[in-house]
Design an enzyme around this catalytic site. Structure first.
Site, PDB file in Angstrom:
ATOM      1  N   GLU A 130      42.947  21.667  38.609  1.00 45.27           N
ATOM      2  CA  GLU A 130      43.978  21.474  37.659  1.00 45.27           C
ATOM      3  C   GLU A 130      45.131  21.508  38.635  1.00 45.27           C
ATOM      4  O   GLU A 130      46.314  20.990  38.160  1.00 45.27           O
ATOM      5  CB  GLU A 130      44.032  22.314  36.634  1.00 45.27           C
ATOM      6  CG  GLU A 130      42.709  22.279  35.641  1.00 45.27           C
ATOM      7  CD  GLU A 130      42.910  23.103  34.540  1.00 45.27           C
ATOM      8  OE1 GLU A 130      44.253  23.296  33.971  1.00 45.27           O
ATOM      9  OE2 GLU A 130      41.888  22.890  33.604  1.00 45.27           O
ATOM     10  N   TYR A 155      49.208  27.654  33.447  1.00 47.42           N
ATOM     11  CA  TYR A 155      47.968  28.118  34.072  1.00 47.42           C
ATOM     12  C   TYR A 155      47.959  27.382  35.457  1.00 47.42           C
ATOM     13  O   TYR A 155      47.851  28.125  36.484  1.00 47.42           O
ATOM     14  CB  TYR A 155      46.836  27.919  33.188  1.00 47.42           C
ATOM     15  CG  TYR A 155      45.724  27.991  33.862  1.00 47.42           C
ATOM     16  CD1 TYR A 155      45.122  29.105  34.401  1.00 47.42           C
ATOM     17  CD2 TYR A 155      44.805  26.802  33.919  1.00 47.42           C
ATOM     18  CE1 TYR A 155      43.985  29.282  35.264  1.00 47.42           C
ATOM     19  CE2 TYR A 155      43.379  26.827  34.626  1.00 47.42           C
ATOM     20  CZ  TYR A 155      42.989  27.989  35.452  1.00 47.42           C
ATOM     21  OH  TYR A 155      42.010  28.181  36.044  1.00 47.42           O
ATOM     22  N   LYS A 159      48.316  28.943  39.356  1.00 46.12           N
ATOM     23  CA  LYS A 159      46.803  28.722  40.109  1.00 46.12           C
ATOM     24  C   LYS A 159      47.380  27.981  41.501  1.00 46.12           C
ATOM     25  O   LYS A 159      46.689  28.242  42.719  1.00 46.12           O
ATOM     26  CB  LYS A 159      45.740  28.006  39.638  1.00 46.12           C
ATOM     27  CG  LYS A 159      44.951  28.467  38.688  1.00 46.12           C
ATOM     28  CD  LYS A 159      44.232  29.963  39.121  1.00 46.12           C
ATOM     29  CE  LYS A 159      42.982  29.687  39.830  1.00 46.12           C
ATOM     30  NZ  LYS A 159      42.155  30.960  40.159  1.00 46.12           N
TER      31      LYS A 159
HETATM   32  P1  NAD Z   1      37.534  34.095  32.538  1.00 45.49           P
HETATM   33  O1  NAD Z   1      38.554  34.161  31.833  1.00 45.49           O
HETATM   34  O2  NAD Z   1      36.211  33.974  31.846  1.00 45.49           O
HETATM   35  O3  NAD Z   1      37.333  35.504  33.392  1.00 45.49           O
HETATM   36  C1  NAD Z   1      38.527  36.239  33.887  1.00 45.49           C
HETATM   37  C2  NAD Z   1      37.985  37.482  34.619  1.00 45.49           C
HETATM   38  O4  NAD Z   1      38.909  38.115  35.376  1.00 45.49           O
HETATM   39  C3  NAD Z   1      37.976  38.471  33.502  1.00 45.49           C
HETATM   40  O5  NAD Z   1      36.701  39.269  33.556  1.00 45.49           O
HETATM   41  C4  NAD Z   1      39.170  39.203  33.327  1.00 45.49           C
HETATM   42  O6  NAD Z   1      38.835  40.615  32.950  1.00 45.49           O
HETATM   43  C5  NAD Z   1      39.335  39.394  34.769  1.00 45.49           C
HETATM   44  N1  NAD Z   1      40.693  39.559  35.069  1.00 45.49           N
HETATM   45  C6  NAD Z   1      41.814  39.092  34.447  1.00 45.49           C
HETATM   46  N2  NAD Z   1      43.165  39.459  34.855  1.00 45.49           N
HETATM   47  C7  NAD Z   1      42.700  40.462  35.524  1.00 45.49           C
HETATM   48  C8  NAD Z   1      43.427  41.157  36.500  1.00 45.49           C
HETATM   49  N3  NAD Z   1      44.777  41.507  36.622  1.00 45.49           N
HETATM   50  N4  NAD Z   1      42.786  42.332  37.297  1.00 45.49           N
HETATM   51  C9  NAD Z   1      41.297  42.324  37.346  1.00 45.49           C
HETATM   52  N5  NAD Z   1      40.730  41.441  36.510  1.00 45.49           N
HETATM   53  C10 NAD Z   1      41.374  40.558  35.755  1.00 45.49           C
HETATM   54  O7  NAD Z   1      37.723  33.006  33.876  1.00 45.49           O
HETATM   55  P2  NAD Z   1      36.703  31.984  34.547  1.00 45.49           P
HETATM   56  O8  NAD Z   1      36.416  30.887  33.442  1.00 45.49           O
HETATM   57  O9  NAD Z   1      35.302  32.917  34.669  1.00 45.49           O
HETATM   58  O10 NAD Z   1      37.262  31.730  35.799  1.00 45.49           O
HETATM   59  C11 NAD Z   1      37.282  32.592  36.983  1.00 45.49           C
HETATM   60  C12 NAD Z   1      37.913  31.950  37.979  1.00 45.49           C
HETATM   61  O11 NAD Z   1      37.372  30.431  38.279  1.00 45.49           O
HETATM   62  C13 NAD Z   1      39.488  31.467  38.000  1.00 45.49           C
HETATM   63  O12 NAD Z   1      40.174  31.803  39.070  1.00 45.49           O
HETATM   64  C14 NAD Z   1      39.581  30.024  37.359  1.00 45.49           C
HETATM   65  O13 NAD Z   1      40.689  29.625  37.910  1.00 45.49           O
HETATM   66  C15 NAD Z   1      38.421  29.727  38.445  1.00 45.49           C
HETATM   67  N6  NAD Z   1      37.769  28.293  37.840  1.00 45.49           N
HETATM   68  C16 NAD Z   1      37.306  28.394  36.522  1.00 45.49           C
HETATM   69  C17 NAD Z   1      36.922  27.054  35.817  1.00 45.49           C
HETATM   70  C18 NAD Z   1      36.122  26.901  34.883  1.00 45.49           C
HETATM   71  O14 NAD Z   1      35.954  26.000  33.971  1.00 45.49           O
HETATM   72  N7  NAD Z   1      36.107  28.003  33.759  1.00 45.49           N
HETATM   73  C19 NAD Z   1      36.823  25.895  36.720  1.00 45.49           C
HETATM   74  C20 NAD Z   1      37.516  26.125  38.079  1.00 45.49           C
HETATM   75  C21 NAD Z   1      37.847  27.287  38.551  1.00 45.49           C
HETATM   76  O1  TDX Z   2      39.065  23.238  20.710  1.00 47.90           O
HETATM   77  C1  TDX Z   2      39.546  22.564  21.617  1.00 47.90           C
HETATM   78  N1  TDX Z   2      39.394  21.257  21.464  1.00 47.90           N
HETATM   79  C2  TDX Z   2      39.749  20.350  22.434  1.00 47.90           C
HETATM   80  O2  TDX Z   2      39.688  18.918  22.489  1.00 47.90           O
HETATM   81  C3  TDX Z   2      39.697  22.923  22.912  1.00 47.90           C
HETATM   82  C4  TDX Z   2      39.617  24.589  23.258  1.00 47.90           C
HETATM   83  C5  TDX Z   2      39.807  22.017  24.144  1.00 47.90           C
HETATM   84  N2  TDX Z   2      39.763  20.624  23.838  1.00 47.90           N
HETATM   85  C6  TDX Z   2      39.775  19.890  25.040  1.00 47.90           C
HETATM   86  C7  TDX Z   2      40.950  20.202  25.757  1.00 47.90           C
HETATM   87  C8  TDX Z   2      40.525  19.565  27.185  1.00 47.90           C
HETATM   88  O3  TDX Z   2      40.767  18.527  27.363  1.00 47.90           O
HETATM   89  O4  TDX Z   2      38.773  19.979  25.659  1.00 47.90           O
HETATM   90  C9  TDX Z   2      39.061  20.029  27.236  1.00 47.90           C
HETATM   91  C10 TDX Z   2      38.577  21.219  27.748  1.00 47.90           C
HETATM   92  O5  TDX Z   2      39.322  22.310  27.413  1.00 47.90           O
HETATM   93  P1  TDX Z   2      39.137  23.736  27.943  1.00 47.90           P
HETATM   94  O6  TDX Z   2      37.813  24.231  27.716  1.00 47.90           O
HETATM   95  O7  TDX Z   2      40.588  24.493  27.394  1.00 47.90           O
HETATM   96  O8  TDX Z   2      39.408  23.371  29.457  1.00 47.90           O
HETATM   97  P2  TDX Z   2      40.689  22.872  30.570  1.00 47.90           P
HETATM   98  O9  TDX Z   2      41.750  23.032  29.757  1.00 47.90           O
HETATM   99  O10 TDX Z   2      40.040  21.708  31.032  1.00 47.90           O
HETATM  100  O11 TDX Z   2      40.402  24.030  31.813  1.00 47.90           O
HETATM  101  C11 TDX Z   2      39.227  24.379  32.167  1.00 47.90           C
HETATM  102  O12 TDX Z   2      38.765  23.945  33.350  1.00 47.90           O
HETATM  103  C12 TDX Z   2      39.426  24.285  34.320  1.00 47.90           C
HETATM  104  C13 TDX Z   2      39.129  25.928  32.147  1.00 47.90           C
HETATM  105  O13 TDX Z   2      39.582  26.629  31.028  1.00 47.90           O
HETATM  106  C14 TDX Z   2      40.083  26.597  33.399  1.00 47.90           C
HETATM  107  O14 TDX Z   2      40.050  27.889  33.662  1.00 47.90           O
HETATM  108  C15 TDX Z   2      39.522  25.934  34.610  1.00 47.90           C
HETATM  109  O15 TDX Z   2      40.271  26.003  35.702  1.00 47.90           O
END
Ligand code: NAD
Ligand code: TDX
Length: 346
Positions: A130, A155, A159
Site C-alpha cells: 500500500e 495507515y 508505513k
Molecule cells: P495485526 O494488526 O494482526 O497485528 C499487529 C500486532 O502488532 C499485534 O499483535 C499488536 O498487538 C502489535 N502491536 C501494535 N502496536 C504495537 C506496539 N506499539 N508495540 C508492540 N506491539 C504492537 O497486523 P498484521 O496483519 O499481522 O500485520 C503485521 C505486519 O505486516 C504489519 O507491519 C503490516 O503492515 C504488515 N503487512 C500486513 C499485511 C496483511 O495483509 N495483513 C500485508 C502486508 C504487510
Molecule cells: O467489510 C469490508 N468490505 C470490503 O469490501 C472490508 C473490511 C473490506 N472491504 C474491502 C476493502 C479492500 O478493498 O476489501 C478489501 C480488503 O480490505 P482489508 O481487509 O481492510 O485490507 P486492505 O485495506 O486491502 O489492507 C490489507 O492489506 C495490506 C491489510 O489490512 C493491511 O494491513 C496490509 O498492509
C-alpha cells in the site's frame, strides 16, 4: 553489500498478531535451532493464544511497546536479528483515528532502528504494497522495487514514512537492514475486522457480508504461510540494503472473493449488502515478485480456493478465538457505515 546470514536468536515484534504469529510458528516449526523472543503490546489486534501452542524454550513473549526505547534496547542487545512486524494495520481504523498509526508505525520503527544501529544488529522491516498507492484497473502494470511511493491512507502513509526512515538509516549509518513489501495476506488467525474473516464470520452467524463501493477493487492475495517463508528467505539470504516485493500472483476483485465465500456457505451470490465506500479506497494492488523468485523463493500455497476453504474451516472450528472480538468490531463498522448504502446500488 553482504548476502547470507546465520542466526540463533531473533526478536520478532508484533508476534501475537496475524502475520507476526504465523512467522513465529513458522520459525519454531522449520528452524529448530532458532530462539524467538516476541515483543508485543497486545493491543486489540494482538492475541497471546496465537503462539500459546509453542514450547516456552523456543518462543518467549515479552509484553511491551515498540516505542519503549529502554525495553527495546535491552531486547535488541540479546538478539542476532530483529524482524519488525508490529504495527497498527487497519485502514478503516486509520481513517477514524490516525494518531496511533503515526505513533506505533513511525516512532516504533524509529525506536527499533536506533537500537539496531547503536548495537549493530541485523534488522528486517516488514512493509506493505500500500506504500505505492494504487494501480488502475485497466492496465497490466504491477508494482516493482522501483515503483514510486504514493500512499493514500493514514495507515499506508505511516508505513511509507517508516520505510523511508529505514532507507535513510541504511544509507547514512550503514544499518544492516532489508525491507520486504507484501501484498494482502489471508489465512488462519486474522482479525475479524479484515475483509475475508469479517465475511466468513458474518456468514457463520447467518448475517449478510458487506461490500464496499462497487466491489471491483482488486487485491493480490497471498497465503500468510508464504509471507512467512519469504521473510525468512530475505532475512537469511537477502542482500543488506535491498528491498524485496512479496506476492504470489493472486489478483482477485473483492466481489469475486465474496461470491466464492457465499458459494462455500451455500448462499445466493447476491446475498450481501453494498455499504458505503472507504474514503480514498485504493483500486488495485499487484506485485511483480521476480526479484524475490531470483533469490530462490517460491510460494507453495498457490491454490486460492483451497486456501480459502481451509480458512473457512478454521474459523468454523475456532469460534472461541474470534467470538470475543466480533461484536465490538461490528459495532465500530455500524458507526462507520452509518446505515449508508454503497456506491454501486446505494
Ligand atoms: P495485526 O494488526 O494482526 O497485528 C499487529 C500486532 O502488532 C499485534 O499483535 C499488536 O498487538 C502489535 N502491536 C501494535 N502496536 C504495537 C506496539 N506499539 N508495540 C508492540 N506491539 C504492537 O497486523 P498484521 O496483519 O499481522 O500485520 C503485521 C505486519 O505486516 C504489519 O507491519 C503490516 O503492515 C504488515 N503487512 C500486513 C499485511 C496483511 O495483509 N495483513 C500485508 C502486508 C504487510
Ligand atoms: O467489510 C469490508 N468490505 C470490503 O469490501 C472490508 C473490511 C473490506 N472491504 C474491502 C476493502 C479492500 O478493498 O476489501 C478489501 C480488503 O480490505 P482489508 O481487509 O481492510 O485490507 P486492505 O485495506 O486491502 O489492507 C490489507 O492489506 C495490506 C491489510 O489490512 C493491511 O494491513 C496490509 O498492509
Amino acid at each position: 553489500m553482504a548476502c547470507g546470514f546465520a542466526l540463533n536468536s531473533i526478536l520478532v515484534t508484533g508476534g501475537c498478531g496475524f502475520v507476526g504469529s504465523a512467522f513465529v510458528r513458522y520459525v519454531v516449526r522449520e528452524h529448530p535451532g532458532v530462539h524467538v523472543t516476541v515483543l508485543d503490546a497486545l493491543t486489540y489486534a494482538g492475541n497471546p493464544q496465537n503462539i500459546a501452542c509453542l514450547p516456552r524454550n523456543r518462543a518467549e513473549l515479552v509484553v511491551g511497546d515498540v516505542c519503549d526505547a529502554k525495553l527495546v534496547r535491552d531486547l535488541v542487545a540479546k538478539a542476532d536479528a530483529v524482524v519488525h512486524f508490529a504495527a497498527e494495520t487497519h485502514n478503516d481504523r486509520s481513517i477514524a483515528d490516525p494518531a496511533p498509526f503515526v505513533k506505533t508505525n513511525v516512532e516504533g520503527t524509529f525506536t527499533l532502528i536506533e537500537a539496531c544501529r547503536q548495537l549493530d544488529v541485523r534488522y528486517h522491516h516488514v512493509s506493505t504494497d500500500e506504500v505505492f498507492g494504487d494501480l488502475p484497473l485497466d492496465s497490466p502494470a504491477r508494482f516493482t522495487e522501483e515503483s514510486a511511493y504514493r500512499p493514500s491512507s493514514p495507515y499506508s502513509s505511516s508505513k511509507a514514512a517508516a520505510d523511508m526512515l529505514v532507507r535513510a538509516w541504511v544509507r547514512t549509518y550503514g544499518l544492516r537492514a532489508t525491507i520486504s513489501i507484501c501484498s494482502n495476506n489471508y489465512g488462519l488467525y486474522q482479525h475479524v475486522e479484515k475483509f475475508i474473516p469479517r465475511q466468513i464470520t458474518n456468514l457463520i452467524d447467518g448475517a449478510r457480508p458487506k461490500l464496499y463501493g462497487d466491489g471491483r477493487h482488486v487485491r493480490d492475495w497471498i497465503h500468510v504461510e508464504d509471507h512467512s517463508s519469504a521473510v525468512w528467505q530475505i532475512l537469511t539470504r537477502g542482500c543488506v540494503g535491498e528491498t524485496y516485493l512479496i506476492g504470489a500472483d493472486g489478483e482477485r476483485d473483492n466481489l469475486s472473493v465474496l461470491r466464492e465465500l457465499l458459494r462455500a456457505f451455500g448462499r445466493d451470490g447476491d446475498d450481501f449488502d453494498w455499504v458505503r465506500d472507504r474514503a480514498g479506497h485504493d483500486r488495485r494492488y499487484a506485485i511483480d515478485n521476480s526479484k524475490l523468485r531470483r533469490l530462490g523463493w517460491t510460494p507453495t500455497h498457490t491454490d486460492f480456493s483451497s486456501g480459502l476453504a481451509d480458512t473457512i474451516a478454521w474459523y468454523k472450528a475456532h469460534e472461541d478465538w474470534w467470538r470475543p472480538a466480533k461484536e465490538a468490531t461490528e459495532a465500530l463498522y455500524r458507526e462507520r457505515e452509518g446505515g449508508a448504502r454503497g456506491g454501486c446500488c446505494g
